[in-house]
Design a protein around this motif. Structure first.
Motif, PDB file in Angstrom:
ATOM      1  N   CYS A 233       0.854  -1.251   0.185  1.00 42.39           N
ATOM      2  CA  CYS A 233       0.087   0.155   0.009  1.00 42.39           C
ATOM      3  C   CYS A 233       0.442   1.593  -0.159  1.00 42.39           C
ATOM      4  O   CYS A 233       1.164   2.750   0.498  1.00 42.39           O
TER       5      CYS A 233
ATOM      6  N   LYS B 278       1.788   3.162  -2.059  1.00 43.53           N
ATOM      7  CA  LYS B 278       1.322   3.905  -3.430  1.00 43.53           C
ATOM      8  C   LYS B 278      -0.521   2.969  -3.586  1.00 43.53           C
ATOM      9  O   LYS B 278      -1.401   2.431  -2.748  1.00 43.53           O
ATOM     10  N   SER B 279      -0.543   3.287  -4.762  1.00 44.15           N
ATOM     11  CA  SER B 279      -2.427   2.513  -5.477  1.00 44.15           C
ATOM     12  C   SER B 279      -1.917   1.528  -4.243  1.00 44.15           C
ATOM     13  O   SER B 279      -1.394   0.734  -5.627  1.00 44.15           O
TER      14      SER B 279
ATOM     15  N   GLN C 134      -9.145   5.028   4.360  1.00 43.12           N
ATOM     16  CA  GLN C 134      -8.843   6.139   3.286  1.00 43.12           C
ATOM     17  C   GLN C 134      -6.746   6.378   3.254  1.00 43.12           C
ATOM     18  O   GLN C 134      -6.978   6.959   2.693  1.00 43.12           O
TER      19      GLN C 134
ATOM     20  N   GLN D 297      -4.575   4.566   4.456  1.00 40.45           N
ATOM     21  CA  GLN D 297      -4.012   3.916   3.819  1.00 40.45           C
ATOM     22  C   GLN D 297      -4.092   2.956   2.545  1.00 40.45           C
ATOM     23  O   GLN D 297      -2.959   2.747   1.816  1.00 40.45           O
ATOM     24  N   TYR D 298      -5.062   3.820   1.865  1.00 42.10           N
ATOM     25  CA  TYR D 298      -5.361   3.288   0.415  1.00 42.10           C
ATOM     26  C   TYR D 298      -5.216   4.495   0.131  1.00 42.10           C
ATOM     27  O   TYR D 298      -5.595   4.437  -1.213  1.00 42.10           O
ATOM     28  N   HIS D 299      -4.736   5.651   0.540  1.00 41.59           N
ATOM     29  CA  HIS D 299      -4.586   6.929  -0.259  1.00 41.59           C
ATOM     30  C   HIS D 299      -5.362   7.349  -1.167  1.00 41.59           C
ATOM     31  O   HIS D 299      -5.581   7.701  -2.342  1.00 41.59           O
ATOM     32  N   SER D 300      -7.214   7.049  -0.877  1.00 42.86           N
ATOM     33  CA  SER D 300      -7.961   7.216  -1.505  1.00 42.86           C
ATOM     34  C   SER D 300      -8.692   7.743  -0.419  1.00 42.86           C
ATOM     35  O   SER D 300      -9.438   6.965   0.050  1.00 42.86           O
TER      36      SER D 300
END
Ligand code: FAD
Length: 512
Positions: free
Chosen positions: A46, A48-49, A281, A283-286
């Motif tokens: 994780c 990045k994406s 949100q 940790q998953y960059h989204s």
């Protein structure tokens, strides 16, 4: 013909079975209809994406690895071993002994899992604490009502694969064999522990529940058996002591008798509870992570003032549970079910505690850290099982929270200023830690996050010292200190490994 494939896949490519099998067929040049495969390692990257790193063995003739454990045997010798404590250390020692046909007699102060579940429910529902059967004590040990995380850093201390394969044999899902951070979940653990009992009994092992060991029968510095409160004496050829880190009466017994023990640094702090969605949100960059992804976890650590400050036992989608084993004290811990689908994420954030912090208890010698731990557990008690709580933002500003966030902790939370309740060095270092963690995970410090105390049972404050070669206690022959309570493991997997190691040593010493 077998082939090993190392793949890096996006979430859908891995989670969508048909898509995944198409990729395997293409990469291995095996027709999809004759393809068989076995995922042997899986980890989620994780940074990045999110991407899955996957190692897969593919084959076109079904010759895949299987995971059979050595069978448990009927008793075939007249030797027997008492195992005090039915936690992972004790149970895995019993399994290993029975794989060699040696009789284990498991003596457990707490109740069998069926009755223990009722006792644990009573803590939440009726504020009743059964001092012998609770979240710490009873069949399955301390980790039975847990997240069942199986990750351990102690991979040099034993055979992790063997532990995982034993769990699968007794009912855990096969996926734990491949996941880098596998977990079982409370809902599945109790069923697995029941299966272990059934098979141990079937092959001639013995269980004594509601049986607290209060002393050892010792002759010429050699242990011959144990004394059980109100139930008499039990004799055997050897005794494994796997009583976990909450059995303070066992440490007291060693101290009183002058049997060798050492004090051991531990850690103390709070449980931090965030909305799981927020952790996903971050940790998953989204803002909207894929619903195919598991509830996100974290592991944080930093150093300040010569101390470690670190997250511990993170429970995604889990709840905070009352983990005291006696009235008028406050201890919390965390657990999750196998799906980890609760609304909250909780983790212990703790600060290392050293002997010099327990100066006021120095007259207790090797028990000084244990006495310190006990004292803070008493100080954190408010009433019944109501836990002290504070928003993290208010804690950072030394002010009482005028309102609290809804928590997963069932008995209820009352607003306090943790700064007035916890030792000063714990608060100061927690603050440094939180600031550091907020840099690594932006949004960690938020008014939507709560601190709930006390997290104090991280590891044992005492070590029951054993000889490195014989694994027997330094002053008592035929006694094998084992698992977390003896200070030789921390967590389910490393405790289970220690149980296996002790049993293997006994088998070797008997030449069996
Ligand atoms: C709520 C909670 C959640 C946790 N979550 C995780 C997790 O997700 N992953 C992980 O790796 N670890 C977790 N842990 C820690 C883990 O449970 C322990 O590290 C592990 O159980 C230690 O194993 P053990 O067999 O050495 O001792 P224990 O599991 O503590 O077992 C000791 C047993 O000995 C019995 N006993 C004690 N004294 C006596 C006596 N005098 N006579 C007879 N019997 C006695 C106790 O009743 C107990 O059943 C968690 C712990 C708790 C409390």
């Amino acid at each position: 013909m077998q082939k090993l494939l190392q793949l890096r896949l996006d979430v859908e490519e891995y989670m969508n079975v048909s898509m995944f099998e198409n990729i395997l067929a293409k990469k291995s040049n095996i027709d999809k209809n004759s393809l068989s495969y076995c995922v042997i390692k899986e980890s989620l990257d994780c940074r990045k994406s999110p991407l899955y790193n996957v190692s897969v063995i593919v084959s076109n003739d079904n010759d895949l690895p299987n995971h059979k454990i050595a069978p448990l045997l009927d008793i075939k010798s007249n030797k027997s071993v008492i195992i005090v404590g039915a936690g992972p250390a004790g149970l895995f020692a019993a399994i290993k002994l029975l794989q060699h046909g040696i009789k284990p007699i498991i003596i457990e102060r707490g109740s069998c899992i069926e009755k223990r579940k009722v006792d644990v429910a009573n803590i939440n529902r009726n504020n009743e604490i059964n001092t012998e059967s609770n979240i710490c004590f009873g069949e399955g040990g301390a980790g039975t009502f847990s997240d069942g995380k199986l990750y351990t850093r102690s991979n040099k201390k034993g055979n992790i694969e063997e532990v995982l394969e034993i769990f699968v044999h007794f009912g855990a899902e096969e996926k734990i064999l491949r996941q880098t951070h596998s977990h079982i979940g409370t809902d599945k653990l109790s069923f697995i522990i029941k299966n272990i009992r059934k098979e141990i009994l079937l092959h001639g092992g013995e269980y004594l529940f509601d049986s607290k060991v209060v002393d050892f029968i010792v002759k010429d510095n050699t242990v011959k058996g144990v004394k059980i409160a109100d139930k008499g004496e039990v004799y055997a050829d050897k005794v494994i002591l796997a009583t976990g880190h909450s059995a303070r009466d066992i440490y007291q017994l060693f101290y009183d008798r002058g049997w060798k023990i050492e004090s051991q640094n531990f850690a103390m702090g709070v449980r931090v509870e965030h909305p799981q969605q927020l952790i996903n949100q971050i940790q998953y960059h989204s803002k909207h992570p894929s619903s195919l992804l598991p509830a996100a976890t974290y592991s944080l650590t930093c150093n300040a003032n010569d101390r470690g400050i670190f997250s511990f036992c993170m429970c995604p989608g889990g709840i905070i549970v009352p983990s005291m084993d006696r009235p008028n004290t406050m201890v919390v811990n965390g657990m999750s079910n196998s799906l980890r689908n609760g609304e909250k994420a909780n983790a212990a954030i703790v600060v290392s505690v050293k002997e010099e912090d327990a100066k006021q208890f120095h007259s207790y010698g090797t028990l000084s850290l244990m006495m310190f731990q006990q004292e803070i557990e008493k100080n954190m008690y408010i009433h019944k099982q109501i836990a002290p709580g504070q928003r993290i933002t208010d804690f950072m500003e030394n002010r009482l929270s005028s309102s609290l966030v809804k928590s997963s902790y069932i008995p209820g939370v009352e607003s306090v200023d943790m700064n007035d309740m916890l030792p000063k060095f714990v608060c100061e270092n927690l603050k440094i830690g939180f600031k550091n963690f907020d840099k690594k995970m932006r949004g960690f410090i938020t008014k939507d996050s709560m601190l709930i105390g006390l997290e104090s049972r991280t590891s044992s404050p005492v070590r029951i010292t054993r000889d490195a070669d014989t694994l027997q206690h330094l002053t008592l022959k035929n006694l094998y200190p084992c698992g977390e309570g003896a200070g030789y493991s921390g967590g389910i997997t490393s405790s289970a490994m220690d149980g296996i190691n002790i049993a293997n040593k006994i088998i070797e010493q008997w030449g069996m």
